[in-house]
Write an enzyme that holds these catalytic residues in place. Structure first.
Site, PDB file in Angstrom:
ATOM      1  CD  GLU A  47      10.717 -33.386  66.671  1.00 21.76           C
ATOM      2  OE1 GLU A  47      11.056 -33.384  67.879  1.00 21.76           O
ATOM      3  OE2 GLU A  47       9.578 -33.056  66.288  1.00 21.76           O
ATOM      4  CB  THR A  76      14.606 -33.474  72.317  1.00 22.40           C
ATOM      5  OG1 THR A  76      13.697 -34.362  71.682  1.00 22.40           O
ATOM      6  CG2 THR A  76      14.335 -33.536  73.818  1.00 22.40           C
ATOM      7  CE  LYS A 136       7.247 -29.808  70.897  1.00 26.59           C
ATOM      8  NZ  LYS A 136       8.255 -30.913  70.994  1.00 26.59           N
TER       9      LYS A 136
END
Length: 217
Positions: A47, A76, A136
């Site tokens: 990621e 993000t 998450k």
């Protein structure tokens, strides 16, 4: 579920390896040498964070170089413009640290898996019921792996990816508790993006790969 949009599974290599490495570099030009070592060590999902300047612009060339060997996601993501640009860059999956139904709808419409962040049962179930590929738990370091059992009491099918403060020991606990994957950053990367020893990085990566099940099975 959000409208008529079906839940998208995590990308296959990410799901099978059960391990996502969060690469937060000082600049996007620093990604390639580190990714090369990680992928050589068996990492199959990385990621790349938008807090690193130039990430989206570098994704196409990184996909060309590494996309045949590993899933390359963009993390993000916090607004619709970032999501659109990440999708257009070719990201295999998207990650956001927040709970935002509009981002989830946008990702589902684009056909790209999204893993939204949350901390409370309300946040996590909101995303899961809306069609998230997984949720998450962030910051996971504030919780313990027993949180999965707590969540699966009322939400038996929820797929959880802990992130934030996950080291080798706690990764083992989260995976044993039934996490779909673990998201790791500093404990694996160490000082790799500050000119650290890449051989040491390779050994740390191999340890996480072995823990998570030997990579792609």
């Amino acid at each position: 579920m959000t409208g008529d949009l079906a839940r998208l599974p995590l990308p296959q290599r990410t799901a099978e390896s059960r391990l996502i490495v969060v690469a937060r570099a000082r600049r996007a030009e620093d990604y390639a040498p580190v990714l090369e070592v990680l992928i050589d060590a068996g990492i199959r999902s990385v990621e790349l964070t938008l807090t690193t300047p130039g990430t989206i612009e570098h994704v196409p060339r990184l996909l060309e170089r590494f996309g045949s060997y590993a899933d390359v996601g963009i993390g993000t993501v916090t607004d619709a413009d970032q999501l659109t640009r990440a999708v257009e860059a070719g990201a295999h999956y998207l990650v956001t640290p927040i709970t935002n139904p509009e981002l989830l709808t946008g990702a589902l419409t684009a056909g790209v898996p999204l893993v939204p962040g949350g901390f409370t049962p309300t946040e996590l179930f909101s995303s899961w019921s809306g069609g998230a590929s997984a949720v998450k738990v962030f910051p996971a370091g504030r919780l313990g792996a027993g949180y999965i059992k707590d969540l699966r009491g009322p939400f038996p099918d929820i797929e959880v990816v802990p992130s934030g403060g996950v080291d080798l020991e706690s990764a083992a606990e989260w995976l044993a508790a039934g996490a779909a994957a673990v998201s790791v950053g500093g404990p694996l990367l160490g000082d790799a993006f500050q000119g650290g020893d890449l051989d040491a990085l390779r050994e740390r990566a191999r340890a996480f790969v072995a823990l998570a099940g030997g990579g792609v099975r």
